[in-house]
Every structure is written in structure tokens, then in C-alpha cells.
Scaffold this active site. Structure first.
Site, PDB file in Angstrom:
ATOM      1  N   HIS A 161       1.259  -4.367  21.073  1.00 55.65           N
ATOM      2  CA  HIS A 161      -0.072  -4.699  20.566  1.00 55.65           C
ATOM      3  C   HIS A 161      -0.984  -5.311  21.634  1.00 55.65           C
ATOM      4  CE1 HIS A 161       1.024  -4.797  15.966  1.00 55.65           C
ATOM      5  NE2 HIS A 161       1.559  -3.753  16.613  1.00 55.65           N
ATOM      6  N   GLU A 219      -7.165   0.758   9.772  1.00 56.86           N
ATOM      7  CA  GLU A 219      -8.555   0.526   9.392  1.00 56.86           C
ATOM      8  C   GLU A 219      -9.550   1.174  10.343  1.00 56.86           C
ATOM      9  OE1 GLU A 219      -7.907  -3.928   7.392  1.00 56.86           O
ATOM     10  OE2 GLU A 219      -9.204  -3.687   9.152  1.00 56.86           O
ATOM     11  N   TYR A 273       6.504  -4.452   6.668  1.00 63.17           N
ATOM     12  CA  TYR A 273       7.430  -3.360   6.948  1.00 63.17           C
ATOM     13  C   TYR A 273       8.642  -3.441   6.018  1.00 63.17           C
ATOM     14  CZ  TYR A 273       4.820  -2.280  11.183  1.00 63.17           C
ATOM     15  OH  TYR A 273       3.833  -1.923  12.069  1.00 63.17           O
ATOM     16  N   TYR A 286     -12.246  -9.915  10.508  1.00 63.00           N
ATOM     17  CA  TYR A 286     -11.741  -8.717   9.832  1.00 63.00           C
ATOM     18  C   TYR A 286     -10.409  -8.946   9.120  1.00 63.00           C
ATOM     19  CZ  TYR A 286     -15.817  -6.622  11.653  1.00 63.00           C
ATOM     20  OH  TYR A 286     -17.144  -6.355  11.870  1.00 63.00           O
TER      21      TYR A 286
END
Length: 469
Positions: free
Chosen positions: A246, A337, A358, A347
Site C-alpha cells: 500500500h 472506490e 478479509y 474519505y
């Protein structure tokens, strides 16, 4: 004699304006033609299905300094009334099948746009090159050459045809290529013709007290021939953390010359809401790494923060005509998104998501925080459930090769192994379409070429063009 569409488009408005200038137009109100500097039409093209369909164009007339002239007279015309006719206020009505141009003239300046009635050409893919090594980002230089970043730590320069490698350039700084890290996005400076600068993001390994920690960094250099010079790191995500996932990240230049950088949460979640650092944020910086004075600058925030609450935004682009930044980002199990990014907005990640933790049973009950973002956070424009497509690089199309895709969001997917196209009405999704799933490829980045065609790269190393059948 047969004229190409491009020749018609280039020549017709000039001829039409000349005829008006020499013959006059008794139906038009007198205009101070010396004050008119430019005219532009919106949308830049249109596709209609059948006779009787309509679309409205608007004309923006400006003086030579760029000031809009709202009362300027505009004369409209269609080059082929057998395909479309146009009213005095820009309403175009289809009368037949084919492609033509609608023109608008004000004073001595003009603009034209293509209009197609009937089935649009079918988009197909054509492989231009294979054998790239985990390509990640695509940039194009003003002379047409492509510059592609490769995850392992090098750039590849391709000929403008996209079919041959001209050079391979090693990244000048150490890159942590384990996990989801590596050499990531790459963009050319909007003023590349003058300064030859490129910018890129990469996962930077820490040193000293930060050894074993990693973060996204932004670097810049001058591309001289096939070598990088004057390289420097202009920005670092903070703090560096453990883990190799990420990172984000995409780079987008704004019209004012500032640079958006999308930054992931490093798979930690909560730092996306921590405003003492820049994990899970979009930041806005100047090309030298300094911070623009008009950033949101909330109390306690690092001044570079533009927005927060992002998970892993791997696609970003400006919307033509508005200049707004739009991103696509990974959800957890579902909940990917599409967001319009507003200065200072939150957000929601990890407090809310339409995705689930998960391993959760498929359904709505597991949605994180109940799913709904409002009123505490900004609702996504669109989202994908119940499983993730893992959105990656993206564009908002404004070329003329695919007029039926004007202003559409087009992005690659990794887990979804396809391209998605989302049509918008205002800032709301109207339709979505999955494309090229038959390729079975993880599509890492999508790029609109200088020629209006669309290009993309796959994790397997293919460079592919979307063209007409």
C-alpha cells in the site's frame, strides 16, 4: 478529391470564417471582432445513435487576454446537413448516418467538433511490445517517445510507435522492490520542452535509525539523451513504517504547476486518519518539494496534506474542463472506490467502507462501519462489491479517437484483470462497462496518448494499444 476527417476539421472552420468575413452575416449581432481572441466548444465531440437524437454544444468566447465575453455573438453551422443540423443556440439534431463537423464562429475566430451518428467504431486491442519487466507507470514525452517505469528499478524509453526499446535507464536512488514496492509512477514535467524534467515515485528503504522501514518518495531529474542528471528526492512520505504494501502511488500535475501525490496507508489502516503523518493521504506540493500556500493547512496537519482517509489510491487523473482530481483506490474485500478528491475532505478509511474485512461471508452485513460514509465522511462516486477489482492506473478520456468515451473514467484493474469504463453525468456515475476481460491480464496503468489512442501496460510485461477494429 477525398479529404480526411482531420483535414476537414482543420480547414472547414477557417474557410467558413473567411466566407462570413467577406460576405457578412445579416442574422448576427455586430461584435467587436478585434476583441475576440478565441472560441472553444464543449463537449469536444459527440456520438449519437440514430436520426432524431440531439446533443447541445456550448461555445465559450474569450478576448485576447482570456477574459470570457458572455455577450459575444456566435454563428453555428454543420458541414453536412445530411448527418446533423444545428440551431442558433447550439442544439445539434441527427438527420442521418455518418460523421461530420459542427462549427461555431465569433468574429474572425472559429472552432469545430466532430459529430458521429450511428454505431461507433469497435475498440480493439493490439499488442505493441512484450518483454517489459513488471511495468508500472507510463509517461509520454512531447516528441512522442514513451517512458515506462519498471518495478525492479529502471525506466525504459520506447520509440513513439511503442514497438521498440530505445534505452533502459537505471533509477538513481535505492528502490525497495519487495512486496508491492518498487519504482512506481512516472510523469513528464508539463514544461518538459523547456526543462527536460521528469518526476517519479518509488518505495524508499530507510537507513540508519529507519533501517527496515519503508515509505513512498518522490524524485525528480533532468532527462538528457538517455541519461538522468541533477537527480534529487523532493518529497518523502512520513513516517516510514514496516511492511511492503500500500505505497500508492500516482503523480498528477495540476494546471497551476503544482503536483498531487497519492499515498497509501502502508496496510496499517488507522494512520489514514492520523493527521500528524501522511500515510493514507493525497498531498499537494510544488515541483521543488515545497508546499503551496493555498493548501488546506488545517491545525495540526502537515501543510502538504490535501485530503485524508485513503486506503491505497493507485489511479489518479484530472478531469478535463474542471481540473478536479479524481482517484480510484483499493478497498479491502470489496469496496474499491472512485472518488472526486476535494481539498480538506475525509474519505473515511478505515472507519467506513462498502467493503468487508478479509474472510467475511459475502453480503452487506459485514461492511465496515455500516458502509455508508455520509454525513461524517465523503461518499464515493462509485464502488465495487462484493469482491475487489483492485483498480490501478487511470485516465479521464478527452481525445477524439473514441468520441463515445468523452469524459469517461477509464482504469485498469489487477484482481479484476480488465479495464473498466465509467460514464459520468455531472459528478454522478451513469453507466459502467467492463472491457477486455478476455485478455486475462493484470492491467497496471492506462495512458491517453498524444495521438488520442489509449495505451496500457500489464504486469506480465505487455504494452498494448486500444484502437479501432
Amino acid at each position: 478529391m477525398t479529404l480526411s476527417a482531420n483535414a476537414l476539421r482543420a480547414g472547414f472552420p477557417v474557410l467558413f470564417a473567411g466566407l462570413l468575413a467577406s460576405c457578412g452575416d445579416p442574422s448576427s449581432t455586430d461584435v467587436d471582432t478585434g476583441a475576440v481572441g478565441s472560441i472553444s466548444l464543449s463537449p469536444p465531440s459527440a456520438v449519437m445513435s440514430a436520426a432524431g437524437d440531439t446533443v447541445r454544444f456550448t461555445a465559450t468566447v474569450s478576448d485576447q487576454t482570456g477574459v470570457v465575453l458572455p455577450d459575444a455573438s456566435v454563428t453555428w453551422s454543420s458541414i453536412d446537413a445530411g448527418v446533423v443540423v444545428v440551431s442558433d443556440d447550439g442544439l445539434v439534431t441527427a438527420t442521418g448516418i455518418g460523421t461530420t463537423f459542427v462549427s461555431a464562429v465569433s468574429g474572425s475566430v472559429s472552432d469545430s467538433v466532430p459529430v458521429t451518428v450511428g454505431p461507433a467504431p469497435t475498440p480493439v486491442t493490439a499488442e505493441l511490445l512484450s518483454g517489459l519487466s513488471s511495468p508500472w507507470g507510463i509517461a509520454q514525452l512531447p516528441d512522442g517517445r514513451f517512458l515506462i517505469s519498471q518495478k525492479g528499478g529502471s525506466f525504459v524509453v520506447l520509440a513513439s510507435s511503442g514497438q521498440s526499446v530505445l534505452a533502459t535507464i537505471p533509477a538513481p536512488f535505492a528502490v525497495e522492490s519487495g512486496g508491492q514496492g518498487g519504482l512506481l509512477d512516472v510523469v513528464a514535467d508539463p514544461d518538459f520542452d523547456q526543462n527536460s524534467k521528469i518526476y517519479w515515485t518509488y518505495s524508499e528503504p530507510g537507513v540508519g535509525a529507519e533501517a527496515g522501514l519503508y515509505g513512498t518518495a518522490v524524485a525528480a531529474a533532468t532527462l538528457v539523451g538517455n541519461a538522468l542528471q541533477d537527480e534529487e528526492v523532493i518529497y518523502r512520505q512520513h513516517p516510514k513504517t514496516g511492511g511492503r504494501g500500500h505505497y500508492g502511488s500516482r503523480l498528477v500535475f495540476r494546471a497551476d504547476g503544482t503536483l498531487f501525490v497519492t499515498l497509501g496507508d502502508k496496510q496499517l489502516g488507522s494512520p489514514a486518519q492520523d493527521t500528524t503523518g501522511t500515510l493514507g493521504k493525497v498531498v499537494r506540493i510544488n515541483p521543488d518539494g515545497s508546499v503551496p500556500a493555498d493548501n488546506p493547512r488545517r491545525p495540526g496537519w502537515p501543510p502538504e496534506i490535501w485530503s485524508l482517509g485513503h486506503r491505497n489510491p493507485q489511479g489518479a487523473a484530472l478531469r478535463p474542463g474542471t481540473g478536479d482530481l479524481w482517484v480510484v483506490e483499493h478497498g479491502p474485500q470489496g469496496g474499491d472506490e472512485l472518488n472526486r478528491v476535494v481539498a480538506g475532505a475525509n474519505y473515511g478509511w478505515p472507519a467506513v467502507s462498502y467493503g468487508c474485512p478479509y474472510g467475511s461471508p459475502v453480503g452487506d452485513a459485514c461492511r465496515i462501519g455500516g458502509g455508508t460514509h455520509a454525513p461524517g465522511y465523503v461518499e464515493p462516486v462509485s464502488y465495487w462489491v462484493p469482491v475487489s477489482v483492485a483498480p490501478a492506473g487511470r485516465i479521464i478520456y478527452d481525445g477524439d479517437r473514441f468520441p463515445q468515451w468523452q469524459d469517461d473514467v477509464i482504469f485498469g484493474t489487477l484482481a479484476g484483470t480488465a479495464i473498466w469504463r465509467v460514464s459520468l453525468v455531472g459528478d454522478v456515475e451513469s453507466t459502467r462497462e467492463e472491457l477486455f476481460a478476455d485478455l486475462g491480464e493484470r492491467i497496471r496503468d492506462v495512458h491517453q496518448g498524444l495521438d488520442g489512442w489509449i495505451y496500457f501496460v500489464t504486469d506480465s510485461g505487455r504494452f498494448i494499444q486500444i484502437r479501432h477494429s
